[in-house]
Write a protein that holds these residues in place. Structure first.
Motif, PDB file in Angstrom:
ATOM      1  N   PRO A   1      -7.291 -34.551 -11.655  1.00 22.06           N
ATOM      2  CA  PRO A   1      -6.870 -35.288 -12.853  1.00 22.06           C
ATOM      3  C   PRO A   1      -7.776 -35.126 -14.075  1.00 22.06           C
ATOM      4  O   PRO A   1      -7.287 -34.874 -15.184  1.00 22.06           O
ATOM      5  CB  PRO A   1      -6.837 -36.741 -12.366  1.00 22.06           C
ATOM      6  N   ALA A   2      -9.088 -35.257 -13.901  1.00 28.03           N
ATOM      7  CA  ALA A   2      -9.982 -35.168 -15.052  1.00 28.03           C
ATOM      8  C   ALA A   2      -9.977 -33.755 -15.644  1.00 28.03           C
ATOM      9  O   ALA A   2     -10.046 -33.580 -16.873  1.00 28.03           O
ATOM     10  CB  ALA A   2     -11.401 -35.564 -14.658  1.00 28.03           C
ATOM     11  N   ILE A   3      -9.893 -32.744 -14.780  1.00 27.79           N
ATOM     12  CA  ILE A   3      -9.849 -31.357 -15.253  1.00 27.79           C
ATOM     13  C   ILE A   3      -8.513 -31.075 -15.930  1.00 27.79           C
ATOM     14  O   ILE A   3      -8.462 -30.473 -17.010  1.00 27.79           O
ATOM     15  CB  ILE A   3     -10.088 -30.387 -14.090  1.00 27.79           C
ATOM     16  N   GLN A   4      -7.439 -31.515 -15.313  1.00 30.69           N
ATOM     17  CA  GLN A   4      -6.109 -31.297 -15.890  1.00 30.69           C
ATOM     18  C   GLN A   4      -6.004 -31.932 -17.272  1.00 30.69           C
ATOM     19  O   GLN A   4      -5.438 -31.331 -18.205  1.00 30.69           O
ATOM     20  CB  GLN A   4      -5.050 -31.868 -14.960  1.00 30.69           C
TER      21      GLN A   4
ATOM     22  N   ARG B   1     -12.544 -22.077 -20.010  1.00 26.91           N
ATOM     23  CA  ARG B   1     -12.383 -23.113 -18.991  1.00 26.91           C
ATOM     24  C   ARG B   1     -13.356 -24.272 -19.217  1.00 26.91           C
ATOM     25  O   ARG B   1     -14.532 -24.055 -19.538  1.00 26.91           O
ATOM     26  CB  ARG B   1     -12.617 -22.534 -17.600  1.00 26.91           C
ATOM     27  N   PRO B   2     -12.897 -25.500 -19.013  1.00 29.59           N
ATOM     28  CA  PRO B   2     -13.829 -26.629 -19.004  1.00 29.59           C
ATOM     29  C   PRO B   2     -14.909 -26.411 -17.948  1.00 29.59           C
ATOM     30  O   PRO B   2     -14.643 -25.818 -16.890  1.00 29.59           O
ATOM     31  CB  PRO B   2     -12.922 -27.823 -18.652  1.00 29.59           C
ATOM     32  N   SER B   3     -16.109 -26.879 -18.224  1.00 28.24           N
ATOM     33  CA  SER B   3     -17.245 -26.576 -17.339  1.00 28.24           C
ATOM     34  C   SER B   3     -17.043 -27.096 -15.922  1.00 28.24           C
ATOM     35  O   SER B   3     -17.424 -26.426 -14.958  1.00 28.24           O
ATOM     36  CB  SER B   3     -18.534 -27.143 -17.929  1.00 28.24           C
ATOM     37  N   ALA B   4     -16.428 -28.277 -15.768  1.00 23.11           N
ATOM     38  CA  ALA B   4     -16.207 -28.816 -14.421  1.00 23.11           C
ATOM     39  C   ALA B   4     -15.271 -27.902 -13.628  1.00 23.11           C
ATOM     40  O   ALA B   4     -15.483 -27.659 -12.433  1.00 23.11           O
ATOM     41  CB  ALA B   4     -15.620 -30.225 -14.503  1.00 23.11           C
ATOM     42  N   GLU B   5     -14.263 -27.375 -14.284  1.00 26.14           N
ATOM     43  CA  GLU B   5     -13.345 -26.445 -13.620  1.00 26.14           C
ATOM     44  C   GLU B   5     -14.070 -25.164 -13.220  1.00 26.14           C
ATOM     45  O   GLU B   5     -13.901 -24.656 -12.103  1.00 26.14           O
ATOM     46  CB  GLU B   5     -12.173 -26.106 -14.542  1.00 26.14           C
ATOM     47  N   ALA B   6     -14.889 -24.653 -14.130  1.00 24.11           N
ATOM     48  CA  ALA B   6     -15.627 -23.419 -13.832  1.00 24.11           C
ATOM     49  C   ALA B   6     -16.560 -23.603 -12.642  1.00 24.11           C
ATOM     50  O   ALA B   6     -16.681 -22.715 -11.785  1.00 24.11           O
ATOM     51  CB  ALA B   6     -16.411 -22.982 -15.067  1.00 24.11           C
TER      52      ALA B   6
END
Length: 219
Positions: free
Chosen positions: A59-62, A79-84
């Motif tokens: 959820p937070a990444i989406q 890409r957002p850092s958390a996703e990476a």
């Protein structure tokens, strides 16, 4: 606590956005064995739970990816850092070890899906505004060289951009000499989860960086 404001552009495009702010005095170090035990456990959890295709559904990444699209930025290219971080783990690539404060931030991102701005507070000039980057902004991402932040949400101080959900800036980066830390948890998915993530962050900072003079705020 460094004052932070949110521009009308960002607030209109991302009405659910809630920021978790933490300011504290810290003692940084190069390596904390106990912290890395927690990081390795988090890595195993991510590898067991997610495939590459599922990571961007966290959820937070989406929600961060949705914000990028609202500003015209391709989240698959930036890409957002958390996703990476989570993609790196699922691909079987060990996380890099930087220093204790940065390692703490990475652990929080892995556990929560929030992309987190982590700054040496003494290097920030004036107040911060969350706005949207333009083609005229010069931004040197940490370890990335010049980053095109046109269309990325970006925190700016009086000298320019210091942080995006994809990368923070070399100018305000955390070093082993950092003694005053300023963290921003970017909750594009809304308030739920942000307060808990702030509490988790404070616990880790107290445990592994001897954080004191802690201030917390939701914005």
């Amino acid at each position: 606590m460094i004052p932070v404001s949110i521009s009308d552009h960002v607030r209109t495009a991302c009405p659910q956005l809630v920021l978790g702010l933490i300011s504290c005095s810290v003692t940084n170090s190069t390596f904390e064995p106990g912290l890395w035990e927690e990081i390795h456990a988090a890595e195993e959890y991510v590898k067991a739970r997610y495939t590459l295709e599922q990571i961007n559904k966290i959820p937070a990444i989406q929600a961060t990816r949705t914000a990028y699209k609202a500003f015209g930025k391709d989240p698959n290219r930036y890409r957002p850092s958390a996703e990476a971080l989570c993609r790196r783990i699922v691909r079987g690539i060990p996380l890099y070890q930087i220093n204790t404060l940065v390692d703490i931030i990475n652990l929080i991102s892995i556990r929560t899906g929030y992309s987190i701005g982590g700054f040496d507070a003494d290097k920030i000039e004036g107040t911060l505004t969350l706005t949207v980057g333009t083609a005229d902004d010069h931004f040197e991402g940490i370890g990335r060289g010049v980053l095109n932040i046109d269309g990325l949400p970006v925190y700016k101080d009086s000298k320019g951009g210091i942080g995006t959900p994809t990368s923070d800036n070399e100018r305000t980066k955390i070093s082993t000499g950092t003694t005053h830390l300023f963290l921003i948890l970017n909750g594009y998915s809304g308030k739920e989860g942000v307060e808990e993530a702030v509490k988790m962050s404070v616990t880790l900072l107290e445990k592994y960086s001897h954080a004191v003079q802690i201030e917390e705020k939701l914005l």
